[in-house]
Design a protein around this motif. Sequence first.
Motif, PDB file in Angstrom:
ATOM      1  N   LYS A 149      -5.530  -7.622 -10.445  1.00 52.75           N
ATOM      2  CA  LYS A 149      -6.512  -6.734  -9.823  1.00 52.75           C
ATOM      3  C   LYS A 149      -5.793  -5.604  -9.089  1.00 52.75           C
ATOM      4  CE  LYS A 149     -10.146 -10.206  -9.390  1.00 52.75           C
ATOM      5  NZ  LYS A 149     -10.934  -9.610 -10.483  1.00 52.75           N
ATOM      6  N   PRO A 150      -6.393  -4.412  -9.049  1.00 45.51           N
ATOM      7  CA  PRO A 150      -5.664  -3.227  -8.559  1.00 45.51           C
ATOM      8  C   PRO A 150      -5.118  -3.345  -7.147  1.00 45.51           C
ATOM      9  CG  PRO A 150      -8.021  -2.783  -8.808  1.00 45.51           C
ATOM     10  CD  PRO A 150      -7.756  -4.075  -9.486  1.00 45.51           C
ATOM     11  N   PHE A 151      -5.943  -3.764  -6.193  1.00 45.06           N
ATOM     12  CA  PHE A 151      -5.466  -3.814  -4.819  1.00 45.06           C
ATOM     13  C   PHE A 151      -4.501  -4.978  -4.612  1.00 45.06           C
ATOM     14  CE2 PHE A 151      -9.309  -1.280  -4.530  1.00 45.06           C
ATOM     15  CZ  PHE A 151      -8.849  -0.195  -3.787  1.00 45.06           C
ATOM     16  N   SER A 152      -4.722  -6.077  -5.308  1.00 41.04           N
ATOM     17  CA  SER A 152      -3.769  -7.181  -5.269  1.00 41.04           C
ATOM     18  C   SER A 152      -2.424  -6.738  -5.824  1.00 41.04           C
ATOM     19  CB  SER A 152      -4.322  -8.367  -6.067  1.00 41.04           C
ATOM     20  OG  SER A 152      -3.348  -9.369  -6.222  1.00 41.04           O
ATOM     21  N   SER A 153      -2.460  -6.007  -6.925  1.00 41.58           N
ATOM     22  CA  SER A 153      -1.243  -5.500  -7.538  1.00 41.58           C
ATOM     23  C   SER A 153      -0.505  -4.564  -6.591  1.00 41.58           C
ATOM     24  CB  SER A 153      -1.589  -4.768  -8.837  1.00 41.58           C
ATOM     25  OG  SER A 153      -0.436  -4.238  -9.439  1.00 41.58           O
ATOM     26  N   PHE A 154      -1.239  -3.685  -5.946  1.00 44.90           N
ATOM     27  CA  PHE A 154      -0.614  -2.721  -5.046  1.00 44.90           C
ATOM     28  C   PHE A 154      -0.002  -3.397  -3.824  1.00 44.90           C
ATOM     29  CE2 PHE A 154      -1.210   0.259  -1.393  1.00 44.90           C
ATOM     30  CZ  PHE A 154      -0.126   1.076  -1.692  1.00 44.90           C
ATOM     31  N   PHE A 155      -0.728  -4.340  -3.218  1.00 43.55           N
ATOM     32  CA  PHE A 155      -0.204  -4.998  -2.029  1.00 43.55           C
ATOM     33  C   PHE A 155       1.006  -5.869  -2.356  1.00 43.55           C
ATOM     34  CE2 PHE A 155      -4.618  -4.344  -0.275  1.00 43.55           C
ATOM     35  CZ  PHE A 155      -4.226  -3.371   0.631  1.00 43.55           C
ATOM     36  N   LEU A 156       1.016  -6.492  -3.528  1.00 45.05           N
ATOM     37  CA  LEU A 156       2.192  -7.248  -3.950  1.00 45.05           C
ATOM     38  C   LEU A 156       3.393  -6.314  -4.121  1.00 45.05           C
ATOM     39  CD1 LEU A 156       0.738  -9.747  -6.587  1.00 45.05           C
ATOM     40  CD2 LEU A 156       1.984 -10.357  -4.515  1.00 45.05           C
ATOM     41  N   PHE A 178      10.644   7.825   7.641  1.00 41.29           N
ATOM     42  CA  PHE A 178       9.880   7.852   6.393  1.00 41.29           C
ATOM     43  C   PHE A 178      10.354   6.744   5.456  1.00 41.29           C
ATOM     44  CE2 PHE A 178       9.337   9.171   1.983  1.00 41.29           C
ATOM     45  CZ  PHE A 178       7.989   9.471   1.959  1.00 41.29           C
ATOM     46  N   ARG A 179      11.667   6.600   5.333  1.00 37.92           N
ATOM     47  CA  ARG A 179      12.203   5.578   4.448  1.00 37.92           C
ATOM     48  C   ARG A 179      11.967   4.181   5.012  1.00 37.92           C
ATOM     49  NH1 ARG A 179      17.075   7.494   3.932  1.00 37.92           N
ATOM     50  NH2 ARG A 179      16.709   8.588   1.991  1.00 37.92           N
ATOM     51  N   HIS A 180      12.075   4.057   6.337  1.00 37.95           N
ATOM     52  CA  HIS A 180      11.876   2.756   6.980  1.00 37.95           C
ATOM     53  C   HIS A 180      10.488   2.200   6.701  1.00 37.95           C
ATOM     54  CE1 HIS A 180      15.132   2.467  10.368  1.00 37.95           C
ATOM     55  NE2 HIS A 180      15.587   2.208   9.164  1.00 37.95           N
ATOM     56  N   TYR A 181       9.500   3.040   6.853  1.00 39.74           N
ATOM     57  CA  TYR A 181       8.113   2.576   6.796  1.00 39.74           C
ATOM     58  C   TYR A 181       7.381   3.126   5.577  1.00 39.74           C
ATOM     59  CZ  TYR A 181       9.366   1.369  11.542  1.00 39.74           C
ATOM     60  OH  TYR A 181      10.009   0.846  12.631  1.00 39.74           O
ATOM     61  N   PHE A 182       8.156   3.373   4.509  1.00 42.35           N
ATOM     62  CA  PHE A 182       7.586   3.958   3.307  1.00 42.35           C
ATOM     63  C   PHE A 182       6.429   3.128   2.763  1.00 42.35           C
ATOM     64  CE2 PHE A 182       7.529   3.934  -1.373  1.00 42.35           C
ATOM     65  CZ  PHE A 182       7.175   5.261  -1.610  1.00 42.35           C
ATOM     66  N   ALA A 183       6.661   1.818   2.546  1.00 41.60           N
ATOM     67  CA  ALA A 183       5.630   0.967   1.946  1.00 41.60           C
ATOM     68  C   ALA A 183       4.397   0.885   2.820  1.00 41.60           C
ATOM     69  CB  ALA A 183       6.199  -0.439   1.687  1.00 41.60           C
ATOM     70  N   LEU A 184       4.599   0.723   4.132  1.00 37.99           N
ATOM     71  CA  LEU A 184       3.471   0.615   5.043  1.00 37.99           C
ATOM     72  C   LEU A 184       2.652   1.904   5.056  1.00 37.99           C
ATOM     73  CD1 LEU A 184       2.024  -1.141   7.126  1.00 37.99           C
ATOM     74  CD2 LEU A 184       3.548  -0.210   8.868  1.00 37.99           C
ATOM     75  N   MET A 185       3.326   3.050   5.009  1.00 35.10           N
ATOM     76  CA  MET A 185       2.610   4.321   5.009  1.00 35.10           C
ATOM     77  C   MET A 185       1.814   4.510   3.722  1.00 35.10           C
ATOM     78  SD  MET A 185       4.856   7.252   6.932  1.00 35.10           S
ATOM     79  CE  MET A 185       6.249   7.119   5.836  1.00 35.10           C
ATOM     80  N   GLN A 186       2.354   4.029   2.605  1.00 33.73           N
ATOM     81  CA  GLN A 186       1.612   4.177   1.349  1.00 33.73           C
ATOM     82  C   GLN A 186       0.321   3.382   1.373  1.00 33.73           C
ATOM     83  OE1 GLN A 186       2.882   6.645  -0.544  1.00 33.73           O
ATOM     84  NE2 GLN A 186       4.353   6.558   1.143  1.00 33.73           N
ATOM     85  N   VAL A 187       0.351   2.219   2.014  1.00 38.90           N
ATOM     86  CA  VAL A 187      -0.862   1.421   2.148  1.00 38.90           C
ATOM     87  C   VAL A 187      -1.907   2.186   2.944  1.00 38.90           C
ATOM     88  CG1 VAL A 187      -1.847  -0.692   3.137  1.00 38.90           C
ATOM     89  CG2 VAL A 187       0.350  -0.782   1.935  1.00 38.90           C
ATOM     90  N   GLY A 188      -1.490   2.793   4.066  1.00 38.28           N
ATOM     91  CA  GLY A 188      -2.431   3.526   4.906  1.00 38.28           C
ATOM     92  C   GLY A 188      -2.928   4.818   4.278  1.00 38.28           C
ATOM     93  N   LEU A 189      -2.070   5.450   3.462  1.00 40.76           N
ATOM     94  CA  LEU A 189      -2.427   6.743   2.881  1.00 40.76           C
ATOM     95  C   LEU A 189      -3.158   6.628   1.549  1.00 40.76           C
ATOM     96  CD1 LEU A 189       0.871   8.714   3.606  1.00 40.76           C
ATOM     97  CD2 LEU A 189      -1.335   9.019   4.740  1.00 40.76           C
ATOM     98  N   LEU A 190      -3.227   5.441   0.989  1.00 38.98           N
ATOM     99  CA  LEU A 190      -3.863   5.254  -0.313  1.00 38.98           C
ATOM    100  C   LEU A 190      -5.266   5.861  -0.401  1.00 38.98           C
ATOM    101  CD1 LEU A 190      -4.034   4.045  -3.171  1.00 38.98           C
ATOM    102  CD2 LEU A 190      -4.713   1.876  -2.116  1.00 38.98           C
ATOM    103  N   PRO A 191      -6.160   5.628   0.576  1.00 40.89           N
ATOM    104  CA  PRO A 191      -7.502   6.230   0.472  1.00 40.89           C
ATOM    105  C   PRO A 191      -7.466   7.764   0.435  1.00 40.89           C
ATOM    106  CG  PRO A 191      -7.481   4.488   2.123  1.00 40.89           C
ATOM    107  CD  PRO A 191      -6.051   4.751   1.761  1.00 40.89           C
ATOM    108  N   LEU A 192      -6.504   8.354   1.154  1.00 43.66           N
ATOM    109  CA  LEU A 192      -6.394   9.816   1.153  1.00 43.66           C
ATOM    110  C   LEU A 192      -5.811  10.327  -0.163  1.00 43.66           C
ATOM    111  CD1 LEU A 192      -5.158  10.433   4.815  1.00 43.66           C
ATOM    112  CD2 LEU A 192      -7.473  10.683   3.893  1.00 43.66           C
ATOM    113  N   TYR A 193      -4.834   9.618  -0.690  1.00 43.11           N
ATOM    114  CA  TYR A 193      -4.313   9.971  -2.016  1.00 43.11           C
ATOM    115  C   TYR A 193      -5.435   9.952  -3.054  1.00 43.11           C
ATOM    116  CZ  TYR A 193       0.483   9.126  -0.312  1.00 43.11           C
ATOM    117  OH  TYR A 193       1.676   9.172   0.366  1.00 43.11           O
ATOM    118  N   ALA A 194      -6.256   8.899  -2.982  1.00 47.59           N
ATOM    119  CA  ALA A 194      -7.359   8.761  -3.932  1.00 47.59           C
ATOM    120  C   ALA A 194      -8.368   9.889  -3.762  1.00 47.59           C
ATOM    121  CB  ALA A 194      -8.040   7.406  -3.756  1.00 47.59           C
TER     122      ALA A 194
END
Length: 260
Positions: free
Chosen positions: A104-111, A141-157
């Motif tokens: 599933k998409p969100f499961s895939s992304f969080f994994l 940016f590099r330290h918290y890259f993954a965490l930021m992508q999770v938060g920014l996903l709705p804006l990217y979409a």
Amino acid sequence: MEDATIAPAAAVPTTDAPDLLAHPFPASDHTCQNCGFQGSGRFCQQCGQNYDTHRITLPHLAHEVFHLFTHVEKGFLYTLKELALRPGDMQRRYLAGQRTRFQKPFSSFFLAATITALGQYAIKMLLIKMYGMSGESEDYFRHYFALMQVGLLPLYAFITWLFFRKSGYNYAEIAVVVCYSLSLVVLVVVLINAARLIWPYFDSRYVELPMVVLYNTWTYFRLFPTASRWQLALKSMFINTGCFFLSQLAGYIASLYLVH
């Protein structure tokens, strides 16, 4: 006068759940232990539970854990393979209803984000151990890259949907497309960052950004096979530029709060 013969009452599905206290571990008798429905086959036609229930034992728990991880592994790895070889086409198939084999998409992304975060942390620790690089020398940016992508996903979409709002896909469907794309992108980013173990001062963003632009453009080409290629390439450029500056802004704001 002959006695009237009383016909036995026809069996009807029961609606009350069975008395589990009186019979805590009943044998399978094709009466659902969850809803009380009587039927045939392996699964209850009312609620879908397996008729064959059993006591919970340690081997049973071990089997459940094994099933969980093997199921995730198979679906996740297959999804990543399709995203790597057939981006856009894979998302189009999922949106069209072919969903059984995909994670599933969100499961895939969080994994993927979790693996990326762990990978980034491991790279940081190795850089400190191998080259004596302090944590302060690393950018936020590099330290918290993954965490930021999770938060920014709705804006990217949302940015992506703005450019493809006339495509027939709604915001949620575009979010699925972006979610799947990011699942592969974040994993590739951590692989690129691993090159810093050989060249510690290598700025991976010079490779990451072109990679993201090319991958997303390829995704849009396959997602919209009948659309104009040059229009898709132009939209991809604007989408990636907007998302890039958004992520840089988020990284800058995060660094201000974390420093102070």
